[in-house]
Design a protein around this motif. Structure first.
Motif, PDB file in Angstrom:
ATOM      1  N   VAL A  77      26.567 -17.886  76.924  1.00  0.00           N
ATOM      2  CA  VAL A  77      25.325 -18.388  77.969  1.00  0.00           C
ATOM      3  C   VAL A  77      24.211 -19.316  77.298  1.00  0.00           C
ATOM      4  CG1 VAL A  77      23.159 -17.342  79.199  1.00  0.00           C
ATOM      5  CG2 VAL A  77      24.772 -15.857  78.377  1.00  0.00           C
ATOM      6  N   ALA A  78      23.893 -19.714  76.537  1.00  0.00           N
ATOM      7  CA  ALA A  78      23.293 -20.821  75.921  1.00  0.00           C
ATOM      8  C   ALA A  78      23.647 -22.402  75.932  1.00  0.00           C
ATOM      9  CB  ALA A  78      22.770 -20.443  74.525  1.00  0.00           C
ATOM     10  N   GLN A  79      25.133 -22.385  75.991  1.00  0.00           N
ATOM     11  CA  GLN A  79      26.091 -23.619  75.862  1.00  0.00           C
ATOM     12  C   GLN A  79      25.992 -23.978  77.226  1.00  0.00           C
ATOM     13  OE1 GLN A  79      29.826 -22.918  74.071  1.00  0.00           O
ATOM     14  NE2 GLN A  79      28.751 -23.021  72.241  1.00  0.00           N
ATOM     15  N   GLY A  80      26.384 -22.612  78.329  1.00  0.00           N
ATOM     16  CA  GLY A  80      26.019 -23.932  79.780  1.00  0.00           C
ATOM     17  C   GLY A  80      25.242 -24.175  79.815  1.00  0.00           C
ATOM     18  N   LEU A  81      24.035 -23.483  80.344  1.00  0.00           N
ATOM     19  CA  LEU A  81      22.509 -23.286  80.040  1.00  0.00           C
ATOM     20  C   LEU A  81      22.150 -24.267  80.060  1.00  0.00           C
ATOM     21  CD1 LEU A  81      20.039 -22.090  82.076  1.00  0.00           C
ATOM     22  CD2 LEU A  81      19.203 -21.358  79.653  1.00  0.00           C
ATOM     23  N   ASN A  82      22.359 -24.699  78.736  1.00  0.00           N
ATOM     24  CA  ASN A  82      22.506 -26.251  77.739  1.00  0.00           C
ATOM     25  C   ASN A  82      22.928 -27.326  78.345  1.00  0.00           C
ATOM     26  OD1 ASN A  82      20.777 -24.948  76.309  1.00  0.00           O
ATOM     27  ND2 ASN A  82      22.846 -25.478  74.471  1.00  0.00           N
TER      28      ASN A  82
ATOM     29  N   TYR B 138      18.398 -24.418  74.746  1.00  0.00           N
ATOM     30  CA  TYR B 138      18.508 -23.117  73.366  1.00  0.00           C
ATOM     31  C   TYR B 138      19.091 -22.986  72.868  1.00  0.00           C
ATOM     32  CZ  TYR B 138      15.822 -23.384  77.737  1.00  0.00           C
ATOM     33  OH  TYR B 138      14.691 -23.277  78.896  1.00  0.00           O
ATOM     34  N   THR B 139      19.306 -21.953  72.188  1.00  0.00           N
ATOM     35  CA  THR B 139      19.934 -20.953  71.053  1.00  0.00           C
ATOM     36  C   THR B 139      20.882 -19.911  71.562  1.00  0.00           C
ATOM     37  OG1 THR B 139      18.710 -20.191  70.043  1.00  0.00           O
ATOM     38  CG2 THR B 139      19.459 -22.851  69.288  1.00  0.00           C
ATOM     39  N   GLY B 140      22.263 -19.593  70.934  1.00  0.00           N
ATOM     40  CA  GLY B 140      22.040 -17.649  71.679  1.00  0.00           C
ATOM     41  C   GLY B 140      21.163 -17.094  70.672  1.00  0.00           C
TER      42      GLY B 140
END
Length: 186
Positions: A82-87, A94-96
């Motif tokens: 989720v964090a990777q997609g958001l970033n 954002y971090t996991g």
């Protein structure tokens, strides 16, 4: 005795007013459902009763598997995705661990529905994370368990217009009770 209770209640009020941060929550709600089987796609059920039994069995399977999917959504790997997609989408960092700490996932009792609430100190941040979950949850469910159970968004997140309550009454009551305990011990 009453003086200590009043002092405790005032301390609870000042703590709440000056130290407690405002938070904003965005929630997205999903429906989990079982993918159509090949016999349904071909229409090969000999009668209506068999089709009805199949639909009931699929719903039972979906409901039983929901706890497993919720547990997967509570993993570090899912939060990191989720964090990777958001970033990638927002050019953010954002971090996991952060994503995991702001998410709350709950099943809606006796249904195949579940909600994910995101609570942060910013209405924009809560909304964007919940919005990212609209993409990540169905993708994860499709890629897990051969895609037998999938998710669709039933209620999209909205940006919170006001902050959640700071809980003044509860914290003042706790302060008053603490004051009474101090008075009783004194």
């Amino acid at each position: 005795l009453v003086v200590f209770a009043i002092i405790g209640a005032l301390l609870g009020y000042f703590y709440t007013a000056n130290i407690t941060k405002l938070t904003y929550t965005s929630t997205v709600e999903f429906l989990a459902s079982t993918v159509d089987t090949s016999s349904e796609l071909k229409g090969t059920y000999p009668n209506v009763d068999e089709a009805r039994i199949s639909n009931t069995s699929k719903m039972n399977y979906t409901t039983m598997m929901l706890a497993t999917y919720i547990e997967i959504m509570n993993t570090n790997e899912f939060a990191t995705n989720v964090a990777q997609g958001l970033n990638n989408r927002l050019n953010s960092s954002y971090t996991g661990a952060y994503i995991k700490s702001v998410m709350n996932i709950e099943a809606v009792e006796d249904t195949a529905m579940f909600k994910i609430s995101v609570t942060t100190e910013s209405n924009e941040k809560s909304y964007e994370i919940a919005h990212q979950l609209e993409t990540e949850v169905p993708k994860m469910m499709k890629n897990t368990n051969s895609g037998l159970v999938q998710a669709t968004v039933q209620d999209k997140p909205i940006k919170a217009s006001t902050a959640g309550s700071k809980g003044y009454p509860k914290k003042c009551l706790i302060g008053a009770m603490g004051g009474l305990l101090v008075a009783a011990a004194y």
